[in-house]
Write an enzyme that holds these catalytic residues in place. Sequence first.
Site, short mmCIF file in Angstrom:
data_model
loop_
_atom_site.label_atom_id
_atom_site.label_comp_id
_atom_site.label_asym_id
_atom_site.label_seq_id
_atom_site.Cartn_x
_atom_site.Cartn_y
_atom_site.Cartn_z
CB SER A 85 -3.52 -12.15 -16.60
OG SER A 85 -4.10 -12.90 -17.65
CB THR A 187 -8.32 -16.03 -13.89
OG1 THR A 187 -7.86 -15.11 -12.92
CG2 THR A 187 -8.18 -17.45 -13.39
CB THR A 205 -4.64 -16.47 -12.16
OG1 THR A 205 -4.54 -15.10 -12.49
CG2 THR A 205 -4.68 -16.62 -10.65
NE ARG A 215 -5.69 -10.70 -4.67
CZ ARG A 215 -6.20 -11.14 -5.79
NH1 ARG A 215 -5.44 -11.82 -6.64
NH2 ARG A 215 -7.47 -10.90 -6.10
CG ASP A 218 -11.29 -16.21 -7.71
OD1 ASP A 218 -10.50 -15.30 -8.03
OD2 ASP A 218 -11.99 -16.82 -8.54
CB THR A 238 -12.42 -14.88 -14.94
OG1 THR A 238 -11.28 -14.08 -15.25
CG2 THR A 238 -13.63 -14.35 -15.68
N GLY A 239 -11.98 -12.71 -12.65
CA GLY A 239 -12.24 -11.34 -12.20
C GLY A 239 -11.71 -11.05 -10.81
#
Length: 330
Positions: A85, A187, A205, A215, A218, A238-239
């Site tokens: 990732s 991330t 990331t 795309r 954040d 993260t997420g």
Amino acid sequence: MNNRRNFIKNLGALGLLLGTSKLDLSAQTKHTKSTKITKPIVLSTWRFGIEANAEAWKVLGKNGTALDAVEKGVQLVEADPNERSVGYGGRPDRDGKVTLDACIMDDQANIGSVAGLEHIKHPISVARKVMEDTPHVMLVGNGALQFALEKGFKKENLLTDISEKEWKEWLKDTNYQMPINIENHDTIGMIALDAHGNLSGACTTSGMAYKMHGRVGDSPIIGAGLYVDNEIGAATATGHGEEVIRVAGSHLVVELMRQGYSPENACKEAVHRIIKLTESRNKDLSAIQVGFIAINKQGEYGSFCIHPGFNFAVHDQSGNRLIDGKSITK
């Protein structure tokens, strides 16, 4: 895939729990606990933060700067093809292209960022070059690549055989539709306080697995994926990047610490804002995966998350520790 389905199932259950219970953020929870000042100290997201923090500590332990430490720390993960990732070996977008996002911020509010960068193993270092060698904050796509090559970075193929095989299988299973909640969210965000009392942070990331080409989440956005205020503290996220952007999450966490929230409760309130907005838009909370970590100027730290399984790594003079985010959400 079965493990991922179980993860999503568990996520849904926890999401419903958080969605129906309001978080208690009364005045007493805002109070910053009085604890011994700990510096230098470095925090980072997820289990791979243990090794990343150890790298960063090679700088911090020699009275180096937090800026150098966070760059060195996240580079370790960027270069690891087994971490799918971040950086080299990251899962591609729906067109089979590995695109990378990163940002960096120092104690003087100097900032640099790259988004949609291809073929460069260390986007965090390109972001630092943007910060130090240009009048700009962010470079994207082909422009970021051209800049990196001009600065001597090596052009490489970042798509490993394993990631390519998984992508081709995904194409068969989904009929080329972008998946819902099949985000690889790991991330790495890293924040550090050095022996001189200065803060810096880095975030990097390869983004959402099989995202639409172009795309951006954040991670490269100062104030969303990362924010540092050397008077107050630092935070990183993260997420699910879209939700972090929606509340300018990391900036929100730092501003809450300015108001007197402890790092943990600042992260908790940021998560609460996301939950509230998700519910107000009648969106499925079980599809949201978000976590924050934060550190204040005194070296106190904390985290909070929506999803299960979140953890973060801490490294100070007592050594490396991995803290389970689930225990903090209770």
